[in-house]
Scaffold this active site. Structure first.
Site, PDB file in Angstrom:
ATOM      1  N   ARG A   1      36.349  49.536  44.768  1.00  0.00           N
ATOM      2  CA  ARG A   1      35.985  48.831  44.157  1.00  0.00           C
ATOM      3  C   ARG A   1      34.519  49.441  44.155  1.00  0.00           C
ATOM      4  O   ARG A   1      33.828  49.513  43.447  1.00  0.00           O
ATOM      5  CB  ARG A   1      35.653  47.385  44.852  1.00  0.00           C
ATOM      6  CG  ARG A   1      35.130  46.211  43.882  1.00  0.00           C
ATOM      7  CD  ARG A   1      35.443  45.183  44.634  1.00  0.00           C
ATOM      8  NE  ARG A   1      33.648  43.628  45.057  1.00  0.00           N
ATOM      9  CZ  ARG A   1      33.509  43.208  44.162  1.00  0.00           C
ATOM     10  NH1 ARG A   1      34.085  43.247  43.448  1.00  0.00           N
ATOM     11  NH2 ARG A   1      32.634  43.043  44.512  1.00  0.00           N
TER      12      ARG A   1
ATOM     13  N   ILE B   1      28.904  42.023  40.274  1.00  0.00           N
ATOM     14  CA  ILE B   1      30.008  42.351  39.544  1.00  0.00           C
ATOM     15  C   ILE B   1      30.504  41.091  40.872  1.00  0.00           C
ATOM     16  O   ILE B   1      29.802  40.867  42.027  1.00  0.00           O
ATOM     17  CB  ILE B   1      30.155  43.384  40.419  1.00  0.00           C
ATOM     18  CG1 ILE B   1      32.213  44.278  40.666  1.00  0.00           C
ATOM     19  CG2 ILE B   1      29.369  43.294  42.363  1.00  0.00           C
ATOM     20  CD1 ILE B   1      32.400  45.450  40.827  1.00  0.00           C
ATOM     21  N   SER B   2      30.864  40.586  40.233  1.00  0.00           N
ATOM     22  CA  SER B   2      31.906  39.185  40.651  1.00  0.00           C
ATOM     23  C   SER B   2      32.720  39.225  41.559  1.00  0.00           C
ATOM     24  O   SER B   2      32.923  40.657  42.418  1.00  0.00           O
ATOM     25  CB  SER B   2      32.788  38.530  39.172  1.00  0.00           C
ATOM     26  OG  SER B   2      32.362  38.147  38.188  1.00  0.00           O
ATOM     27  N   GLN B   3      32.060  38.622  42.811  1.00  0.00           N
ATOM     28  CA  GLN B   3      33.489  38.595  43.980  1.00  0.00           C
ATOM     29  C   GLN B   3      34.796  38.680  44.168  1.00  0.00           C
ATOM     30  O   GLN B   3      34.836  38.512  43.605  1.00  0.00           O
ATOM     31  CB  GLN B   3      32.969  37.313  44.234  1.00  0.00           C
ATOM     32  CG  GLN B   3      34.009  36.357  45.560  1.00  0.00           C
ATOM     33  CD  GLN B   3      33.962  34.648  45.789  1.00  0.00           C
ATOM     34  OE1 GLN B   3      33.413  34.815  45.140  1.00  0.00           O
ATOM     35  NE2 GLN B   3      34.160  34.429  46.729  1.00  0.00           N
ATOM     36  N   PRO B   4      35.031  39.718  44.574  1.00  0.00           N
ATOM     37  CA  PRO B   4      36.707  40.299  44.270  1.00  0.00           C
ATOM     38  C   PRO B   4      37.609  38.783  44.128  1.00  0.00           C
ATOM     39  O   PRO B   4      38.549  39.040  43.813  1.00  0.00           O
ATOM     40  CB  PRO B   4      37.078  40.740  45.711  1.00  0.00           C
ATOM     41  CG  PRO B   4      35.793  41.476  46.115  1.00  0.00           C
ATOM     42  CD  PRO B   4      34.794  40.174  45.725  1.00  0.00           C
TER      43      PRO B   4
END
Length: 215
Positions: A36, A62-65
């Site tokens: 990531r 970028i979205s939260q995991p």
């Protein structure tokens, strides 16, 4: 070659994903494998495995995991699918999908991000992903139907072209709501028609396009 972030990723998987109920072993393996930190700016790499979204430029994130894992798990991928992603961003979600599906087609409306996503994916040798610049709300008719469709931006309603391009038995995952809060919605194309499942609240950047928000 050793990966100095491997332990950090495994910790992320345990503390942010498994602890919140992500169970799909293939999704967990992909999340522990894909680097990531290579999908964010160098200055932010130290925060890449934090429990929050990060900016990637062009007013996008970028979205939260956890959200990446939750949406990916909802697609129920087995490895043979043809997947459409709306909103390539920096390419991270596409890399996760590339680990889990046969083919990934991703549409990004911002040319600079599309180029960056291509570079990121090629450098990591994800050759089963194809990216094009365009209006994601129109889908990719030339490649339809899709076994799974994932929309990584918020829409006021589900774009009809995406429903039209969903294969029988296919799953569509999309945040639906207003500009400030949305509901993560899973749509299944069954022989009896569309089936809807609501997976809770979320917050995404706006889906811009003919069947989304205007600029």
């Amino acid at each position: 070659m050793s990966d100095p972030q491997a332990a950090t990723r495994k910790r992320m998987v345990q503390t942010q994903l498994v602890s919140r109920g992500i169970r799909d072993a293939r999704v967990l393996l992909a999340m522990s494998k894909v680097p990531r930190h290579l999908f964010v700016e160098e200055a932010l790499r130290g925060q890449a495995y934090g429990d929050f979204p990060l900016p990637i430029g062009e007013q996008q994130t970028i979205s939260q995991p956890y959200i990446v894992a939750l949406m990916t798990e909802a697609l129920e991928l087995l490895g043979t699918e043809k997947v459409l992603e709306i909103g390539a961003g920096s390419g991270y979600q596409a890399a996760i999908l590339a680990e889990l599906a046969a083919q990934v087609f991703s549409i990004e409306r911002i040319p600079a991000l599309a180029s960056r996503a291509r570079r990121n994916l090629e450098s990591l040798r994800y050759f089963n992903v194809k990216i094009k610049v365009g209006d994601g709300t129109l889908g990719w008719p030339e490649e339809a139907p899709f076994d799974a469709i994932i929309v990584t931006a918020a829409s006021p309603a589900i774009p009809q072209p995406l429903l039209n391009q969903l294969a029988l038995g296919g799953r569509l995952v999309i945040p639906v709501g207003d500009c400030y809060s949305q509901t993560l919605t899973v749509v299944r194309q069954s022989p009896e028609g569309l089936e809807f499942d609501y997976r809770g609240g979320c917050r995404f950047v706006k889906l811009i396009g003919s069947y989304g928000w205007s600029e």
